[in-house]
Write an enzyme that holds these catalytic residues in place. Sequence first.
Site, PDB file in Angstrom:
ATOM      1  N   ASP A  42      15.842 -18.596 -21.749  1.00  0.00           N
ATOM      2  CA  ASP A  42      14.656 -17.737 -21.911  1.00  0.00           C
ATOM      3  C   ASP A  42      14.988 -16.625 -22.892  1.00  0.00           C
ATOM      4  O   ASP A  42      16.090 -16.054 -22.836  1.00  0.00           O
ATOM      5  CB  ASP A  42      14.292 -17.030 -20.588  1.00  0.00           C
ATOM      6  CG  ASP A  42      13.873 -17.993 -19.493  1.00  0.00           C
ATOM      7  OD1 ASP A  42      13.644 -19.166 -19.803  1.00  0.00           O
ATOM      8  OD2 ASP A  42      13.800 -17.545 -18.325  1.00  0.00           O
TER       9      ASP A  42
ATOM     10  N   GLU B 246     -11.402   1.317   2.316  1.00  0.00           N
ATOM     11  CA  GLU B 246     -10.853   0.513   1.220  1.00  0.00           C
ATOM     12  C   GLU B 246     -11.907  -0.511   0.766  1.00  0.00           C
ATOM     13  O   GLU B 246     -11.975  -0.862  -0.402  1.00  0.00           O
ATOM     14  CB  GLU B 246      -9.581  -0.215   1.684  1.00  0.00           C
ATOM     15  CG  GLU B 246      -8.950  -1.096   0.616  1.00  0.00           C
ATOM     16  CD  GLU B 246      -7.647  -1.787   1.048  1.00  0.00           C
ATOM     17  OE1 GLU B 246      -7.240  -1.654   2.227  1.00  0.00           O
ATOM     18  OE2 GLU B 246      -7.038  -2.462   0.205  1.00  0.00           O
TER      19      GLU B 246
ATOM     20  N   GLU C  22       8.499  -7.475   9.593  1.00  0.00           N
ATOM     21  CA  GLU C  22       9.121  -8.698   9.058  1.00  0.00           C
ATOM     22  C   GLU C  22      10.311  -8.400   8.146  1.00  0.00           C
ATOM     23  O   GLU C  22      11.233  -9.211   8.044  1.00  0.00           O
ATOM     24  CB  GLU C  22       8.091  -9.563   8.323  1.00  0.00           C
ATOM     25  CG  GLU C  22       7.501  -8.989   7.037  1.00  0.00           C
ATOM     26  CD  GLU C  22       6.253  -8.139   7.229  1.00  0.00           C
ATOM     27  OE1 GLU C  22       6.069  -7.611   8.344  1.00  0.00           O
ATOM     28  OE2 GLU C  22       5.483  -7.977   6.267  1.00  0.00           O
TER      29      GLU C  22
ATOM     30  N   HIS D 297       5.558  -3.016   8.484  1.00  0.00           N
ATOM     31  CA  HIS D 297       5.949  -4.411   8.220  1.00  0.00           C
ATOM     32  C   HIS D 297       7.272  -4.735   8.918  1.00  0.00           C
ATOM     33  O   HIS D 297       8.333  -4.646   8.304  1.00  0.00           O
ATOM     34  CB  HIS D 297       6.115  -4.628   6.710  1.00  0.00           C
ATOM     35  CG  HIS D 297       4.829  -4.558   5.964  1.00  0.00           C
ATOM     36  ND1 HIS D 297       3.987  -5.634   5.836  1.00  0.00           N
ATOM     37  CD2 HIS D 297       4.228  -3.536   5.315  1.00  0.00           C
ATOM     38  CE1 HIS D 297       2.926  -5.288   5.134  1.00  0.00           C
ATOM     39  NE2 HIS D 297       3.042  -4.012   4.804  1.00  0.00           N
TER      40      HIS D 297
ATOM     41  N   CYS E 238       0.027  -4.472   9.422  1.00  0.00           N
ATOM     42  CA  CYS E 238      -0.557  -3.614   8.393  1.00  0.00           C
ATOM     43  C   CYS E 238      -2.058  -3.881   8.240  1.00  0.00           C
ATOM     44  O   CYS E 238      -2.827  -3.480   9.113  1.00  0.00           O
ATOM     45  CB  CYS E 238       0.211  -3.790   7.086  1.00  0.00           C
ATOM     46  SG  CYS E 238       0.130  -2.317   6.075  1.00  0.00           S
TER      47      CYS E 238
HETATM   48  N1  GLN Z   1      -4.645  -2.532   2.059  1.00  0.00           N
HETATM   49  C1  GLN Z   1      -4.210  -1.805   3.201  1.00  0.00           C
HETATM   50  C2  GLN Z   1      -3.788  -0.389   2.859  1.00  0.00           C
HETATM   51  O1  GLN Z   1      -3.562  -0.068   1.724  1.00  0.00           O
HETATM   52  C3  GLN Z   1      -3.100  -2.544   3.914  1.00  0.00           C
HETATM   53  C4  GLN Z   1      -1.872  -2.726   3.076  1.00  0.00           C
HETATM   54  C5  GLN Z   1      -0.915  -3.749   3.631  1.00  0.00           C
HETATM   55  O2  GLN Z   1      -1.279  -4.567   4.459  1.00  0.00           O
HETATM   56  N2  GLN Z   1       0.311  -3.744   3.168  1.00  0.00           N
HETATM   57  O3  GLN Z   1      -3.650   0.434   3.727  1.00  0.00           O
END
Ligand code: GLN
Length: 532
Positions: free
Chosen positions: A148, A400, A504, A502, A376
């Site tokens: 590349d 949002e 995970e 999160h 989240c």
């Molecule tokens: N969109 C949502 C926020 O900004 C959740 C973001 C997410 O799940 N990482 O709060």
Amino acid sequence: MTKYVFVTGGVLSSLGKGIATASIGRILKNRGIKVTFLKIDPYINVDPGTLSPYQHGEVYVTEDGAETDLDLGHYERFVGIKLTRINNFTTGQIYYSVIQRERMGDYRGKTVQVVPHVIEEIILRIKGTNRNNRYQAVLVELGGTIGDIESQPFTEAIRQMKLKLKKNVLHIHLVLVPYIKTAGELKTKPAQHSVKTLNELGLQPDILLCRTEKPLPDSIREKLSLFCNVEKEAVIQAVDVDNIYKIPTNFKKVGLDKVLLDKIQIKASKNDQQWDKMVEKINKIHNRITIGLVGKYVELHDAYKSVIEALTHGGIENNVLVQIKWIQSEFIHDKTDLKDICGLLVPGGFGERGIEGKIQVIKVAREHGIPFLGLCLGMQCAIIEYARHVLHKHDAHSTEFKTDCHDPVIDIIETKKNIKQIGGTLRKGGYLCHLKRDSKAYRIYKQDEITERHRHRYEFNNQYRKIFSDSGMVFSGLYKEKDLVEIIELPRHPFFIGVQFHPEFQSRPDRAHPLFSAFIKASLDFKKSEEE
Ligand code: GLN
């Protein structure tokens, strides 16, 4: 003296270079060697935070809040370490620093050029990964494929480092050795070409890692050795596996740890068996369970890499193989649409597509006692669902998605200090969360205080906290300093938990995250109750 192990990839992408690098780290760790990692991404974006998951897969968030490449997730999971923003850089970051230095007059009137200035900056960053000499070896994975255009400054940096640091630099090249069915043969030509390209760049790999469907016969290893100028014992097969966590054990079986240690000359201890024991445990698992995953990028599994891995870990802990059923939320209306799943996970995300469907699926899970874990955005959808269908606030939403909704249960929040967490600024990285005693979350974590990683902008709107609590929702985790909701749960449901963070990112194959482990356990109980 720090040892640098470079891993490059040839022939084509998606050969599993990240997992191979993580596995090499693990076999070194098993021999008592302290390792750290660096992922170099040759694209111009400063970080993957702004990239679409379709382009780049998941954005992996480190504890210090850096948005990084998903390979850092593999490194953390395989070696059980925590990395930071210094463990991943992009071409964009390199040029950004060089241009800033030029503007500051650091180059004292010289013409600023790729050679030497950009290369010097790259080498500085590579060495900076072990600034405090805490590690014996730094494993550096170069993204992209050899040949590349954009990876050339980095291969040049490897060449210069090898020239100066000699035996302290080791170069592993991962190639594909394809099996051609019609000819009934494994083919070495693509690997030969890839090594030739490396040679043209002034590089000669020390170890050739050969991704293959079938074990390599001696004759093929000999041929690769001869044509690629790599010792035969350093031509190592990387045969396809059904579970990525078996790779370090397989590498050891074919002698990769011995070749590595001979070449980098670090004194090693006896092999630690812990990882191999985990692999033995995985080999004995035969039961299966199906978990529904409701996502926006269901066609692109890399977008949910850490979530999928964390579910697998929860499975290992509960002796069950987790199968994922990808759910397109638009098509779920009642329980019969979810009939073959034993648990429902709604992961994080951005953007409006699929939101109404997610809310609908969560309603089904809540009403029918199906174990639910919302991460989240998944938690935010659970809040909206509850507001609409339990509290009868029909125009409840997140700002949002609907700025002028009647009940903005999820919103950008003014914190106690009256500072708005305004657009552009995501809450990222590790934050403390205090758990409420006598809650399911507390029983799962068995701790008063935890740290979990975040990446979001919106929060639960505290103006609604009382009315939610009065109707039975428990806010079992809070970020006390700013009074933000971190965990919600419904005590009357067998397992209904939403988290603003999160989890995970912190799950490991040999140490499943407690929430994932508890979620899989609840899903197994649900399966049993359905069979009765
Ligand atoms: N969109 C949502 C926020 O900004 C959740 C973001 C997410 O799940 N990482 O709060």
